[in-house]
Every structure is written in structure tokens, then in C-alpha cells.
Design a protein around this motif. Sequence first.
Motif, mmCIF file in Angstrom:
data_model
loop_
_atom_site.group_PDB
_atom_site.id
_atom_site.type_symbol
_atom_site.label_atom_id
_atom_site.label_comp_id
_atom_site.label_asym_id
_atom_site.label_seq_id
_atom_site.Cartn_x
_atom_site.Cartn_y
_atom_site.Cartn_z
ATOM 1 N N PRO B 88 0.897 -1.099 -0.059
ATOM 2 C CA PRO B 88 -0.063 -0.044 -0.056
ATOM 3 C C PRO B 88 0.924 1.108 0.032
ATOM 4 O O PRO B 88 0.439 2.430 -0.791
ATOM 5 N N LEU B 89 2.070 1.131 0.615
ATOM 6 C CA LEU B 89 2.811 2.302 0.810
ATOM 7 C C LEU B 89 3.435 2.806 -0.622
ATOM 8 O O LEU B 89 3.373 4.002 -1.141
ATOM 9 N N GLN B 90 3.681 1.597 -1.345
ATOM 10 C CA GLN B 90 4.316 1.815 -2.714
ATOM 11 C C GLN B 90 3.195 2.592 -3.829
ATOM 12 O O GLN B 90 3.282 3.297 -4.492
ATOM 13 N N GLN B 91 1.774 1.896 -3.468
ATOM 14 C CA GLN B 91 0.907 2.293 -4.347
ATOM 15 C C GLN B 91 0.524 3.885 -3.881
ATOM 16 O O GLN B 91 0.333 4.576 -5.070
ATOM 17 N N ALA B 92 0.707 4.100 -2.690
ATOM 18 C CA ALA B 92 0.364 5.419 -2.294
ATOM 19 C C ALA B 92 1.391 6.347 -2.872
ATOM 20 O O ALA B 92 1.038 7.731 -3.276
ATOM 21 N N PHE B 93 2.564 6.117 -3.118
ATOM 22 C CA PHE B 93 3.560 6.851 -3.652
ATOM 23 C C PHE B 93 3.334 7.246 -5.273
ATOM 24 O O PHE B 93 3.419 8.147 -5.625
ATOM 25 N N ILE B 94 2.640 6.110 -5.837
ATOM 26 C CA ILE B 94 2.143 6.415 -7.090
ATOM 27 C C ILE B 94 1.143 7.276 -7.229
ATOM 28 O O ILE B 94 1.160 8.206 -8.124
ATOM 29 N N ASP B 95 0.051 7.144 -6.416
ATOM 30 C CA ASP B 95 -1.372 7.777 -6.362
ATOM 31 C C ASP B 95 -0.983 9.204 -6.161
ATOM 32 O O ASP B 95 -1.729 10.021 -6.484
ATOM 33 N N HIS B 96 -0.010 9.417 -5.235
ATOM 34 C CA HIS B 96 0.158 10.839 -4.668
ATOM 35 C C HIS B 96 1.279 11.541 -5.499
ATOM 36 O O HIS B 96 1.716 12.622 -5.152
ATOM 37 N N GLN B 97 1.651 10.975 -6.598
ATOM 38 C CA GLN B 97 2.759 11.428 -7.367
ATOM 39 C C GLN B 97 3.797 11.752 -6.476
ATOM 40 O O GLN B 97 4.402 13.002 -6.557
ATOM 41 N N ALA B 98 4.263 10.886 -5.737
ATOM 42 C CA ALA B 98 5.300 11.253 -4.686
ATOM 43 C C ALA B 98 6.746 10.829 -5.471
ATOM 44 O O ALA B 98 7.681 10.739 -4.707
#
Lengths: 289, 159
Positions: B88-98
Amino acid sequence: MIEYEFLKAKYLGNALKILDSYKNVKLLAGGTDILVDIHKKSKRLGDFNYILDISNIEELKYIEETSQTVEIGPLCTHTMLIESELISNMYPFLVTAAKTIGSPQIRNRGTVGGNISNASPAADLVPPLIALKTQLELSSVEGKRFVPLEKYIVGPYKTSQNPNELITKIIIPKIDKEYFGVFLKIGRRRAVNIARLNLAILAKVKQNIIEDIRIVPGSATPYPVRFTNLEQEIIGKRIDQIILEKITPKISEEMISITGERWSTPYKKPALEALFKRGMESIFAVFNN
Amino acid sequence: MNKISVTFYVNGKKEVLEVTPKERLLDTLRDQLKLKSVKEGCDVGECGACTVILNGQAVHSCLVLTAQLDGDEVYTTESLEKDGLLDPLQQAFIDHQAVQCGFCTPGILMSAKALLNKNPNPTREEIKTAIEGNLCRCTGYEQIIQAIESVSEKKLSSR
Ligand SMILES: Cc1cc2nc3c(=O)[nH]c(=O)nc-3n(C[C@H](O)[C@H](O)[C@H](O)COP(=O)(O)OP(=O)(O)OC[C@H]3O[C@@H](n4cnc5c(N)ncnc54)[C@H](O)[C@@H]3O)c2cc1C
Ligand code: FES
Ligand code: FES
């Protein structure tokens, strides 16, 4: 190229024997100073043929209370210090200092013993530990001896440790509850905060009288020392008798009396005075309430 | 130069390796074990690109000699993806354009993971402290902080 053989000890006894029987051994704890120096081929490293890794000696990782003292194993990391309830309760300004060190990665790996023994003029734990009158236990195959931290560091990156010795205990006397400590620091950048200047002040105030004060700046002098002239000016005075504007220039006077005028003096003079003023103000604020 | 035999665990798998006295954990992970998520940046503990989790704590793999390891547990970003599914942390980085160039990302993921493992509901300040040793030249950090915040337990359960 820096070439060396790698040795390791899991028990203190082995480490002492290795230190005694091999020549030119460099101790390795958290490595956050040494590995940087190796990478940069720093002259500070001096000559060595062996690295002795002591990072796995479990018996040197502890924080314990005795009736008169708190004892810290040299392999305690900065993170262990910060997370210790005992240290937070007894010496909160030491925790403040530890929290300013490097980054989580550095605090997780760097050790208290390494910070002391590296003897950098900027080492952040050294000023508060000197203010606390810390003693070090040094061990060798011949036995133990005890040295005040103030005497252990004898120059920039220089200690009075013998080649066959290592720090096995960091001993901090307990202090009365009337003592209050502050630690302040000006760093270059938050994440890599090799201090340009830091300052530890430990004061004992009873009925508004400063009964004792210990003032130790870091990076202001070749190695951290107590500013005893300034301390003597303050001891015995009532808080409301001390005019900060008058007393603050004395800290830079004492610095210059030790270092002479240097290229960095025009910056350090006002910066150190400002740190000292802020430190004294927060001490007064505590005792005025 | 002597060779040292070391045994430790990488991403849950036992490794028995021969290393040289100068080999850093960074070198062993990248060169011997081909774990290329571990990035080499400054080599002196300042950029955080080489961050891995060692015994539950974020550390710089450029400042650890592999010969120092002895049964220790190391985790790299390669451990995050499970059965083809991103953490989920990796996905969140993608989703938030981090992620922009991505060079800092594995190190930041490891710093963030070490924090979340200990403290599943960190405050914004705690997140900032956890990643203060990781430099990012591209994103300006805001998206990174938001990505990490979005996977705190509270945020996940309120979704
Ligand atoms: C990016 C970065 C940021 C940093 N920021 C700060 C900072 O803000 N403030 C600060 O004070 N420091 C800072 N440091 C320096 C360093 O992290 C600390 O001084 C740390 O505490 C050193 O401990 P270590 O265990 O890693 O030492 P090591 O590198 O393992 O050893 C340092 C020295 O101590 C000796 N030694 C180690 N243990 C013992 C022992 N038990 N007995 C005798 N000698 C011993 C070694 O032989 C060596 O000479 C920073 C370093 C880096 C790389
Ligand atoms: S490569 Fe290790 S911190 Fe930069
Ligand atoms: S995304 Fe490029 S350095 Fe962080």
C-alpha cells in the motif's frame, strides 16, 4: 588506498586480548564516523592495519541506574538514549542533544562511545556530558581505570586513550532536582547537522540564587571545555542581579582567550553570545515560575 | 586482504557470503545479491538513497561493513511487493505522485516503512523526522509526506 584486515569480537574479553596482541588496531562501533573518514581518505584516521569490529558486543549495550550514578554502555546508540525513560527523566537536555544528531539513520547506528571517542570539536553529546561531570571507564587486559571526560579528550580528534584500551562504561553522576539543563545548537542543515556551534548549560537554582552553573560550548574551542571564568561570574548571584546584556559578551571573551582571533571569530562571536543569551533566558524562565 | 564469511538474512532469506574487509552492505546488496533498489548516492551518510531496514531500524547501507553483520535481518524495497501486488505504501507513492526521477524513492520507502512498522499512526511531524535523512531533489516532499500519511492505520480504516 586504505588497506586493513578485519577482526571482530563478540565478547569484551576477546576484544581486550586482540587489542593487546595486535598493533595499529582501529575500533569500529557504529561506523558513522570511521566509514565516512575511510571513504574520504581522511588524514584523521592515522595509520592502522586492523579494524576491530566491536559492534556486536552485547554486554556493552545497556543503560542502568546505580544509587549514585547512571551508567551507559558505550555501544548504546543515540536512538537508545532518546528512547530511554531513565535518561529522559534524569537528563532531558542530553536527549535534546541526541535528537539533533544527523538523521534517524545516523542515530540508529551511531553510538555514544563513538561520539565521545571520535573527539570531534562539534560532537553533540560531549558538551552536555562534560557539564554532567561524566567519568569514563577505560578497560584493557591490565584492568580498568577511570578518567573524567574532560581529561579524556585532549585535542581535536585526540584522546588520552592508550592503544590497548577501549571505553567500557560512561558514568554520569545523579544530580539534584534543582538542576536544570539546556542544549542549544546552530547547525548547517537539519538533516546533516554537524554542529557549527552548540552549547550546554547546567544550572542549579535555589531560592532564585544560582548555586552552581556549568557552561560548555562545542565547536567554539579546539575541544569542548567548561568556561570556568564565566561560571565564576555567575555562581552565587541572584537571578534578578544578572543583566544578560552585560554577561553575554563574556562568553566570547573567554572563547577568544582560548582560541585567539581566527577566521571564524567574526561569525562565532555573535552566534555564541546569542546562543548563551537564549540558554540563560530559558533557565530564568523556568525558575521565575 | 582477508575474506570474511558472514551469515545474515536478506528479505527473509538466509544468505551465507564471503566478503572483503572493505565491502559495505550497500556493495553486497547491489553487487553480490543484485538488489538494485538500493541506490548509491553520496557514500557518506548524507543523502539516504542507500537506506535499508536493519533489525527493524532504518540505516544507511553505505555506512555498514557487511563483515559487521552476524545473523542480522536486512530488508530492502524488493521485499515490499508481495505476489505481484504492490505494498500500500508503494501504491500511495504512485497515487500521490510522490515519485519523479525515483532515485530517492527506495530509500524513502524504507525510512517510511521502518516508521510505520513501529508507529502505524505517525503524526506529520513524526513523518518529517523519519525522512529527514533522505534527500529528494525533485518532489518538494509534500507529496511524499501525503503519501505516507495516507497509509497510516487511521486513514486506511476510514476509507
Ligand atoms: C551524515 C552524518 C551526520 C552526522 N551528524 C552528527 C551530529 O549532528 N552530531 C554529532 O555529534 N555527530 C554527528 N555525526 C557523527 C557520528 O554519527 C557520531 O559521532 C557517532 O556517535 C559516532 O559513533 P559511531 O559508533 O558511529 O562511531 P565509529 O565511527 O564506529 O567510531 C568513531 C571513533 O570512536 C572510536 N570508538 C568507538 N567506540 C569506542 C569505544 N567503545 N571505546 C573507544 N573508542 C571507540 C573508534 O575507534 C573511532 O575512532 C554525523 C555523521 C554523519 C555521517
Ligand atoms: S549513499 Fe548512503 S547516505 Fe548517501
Ligand atoms: S524523486 Fe527525484 S530525487 Fe526524489
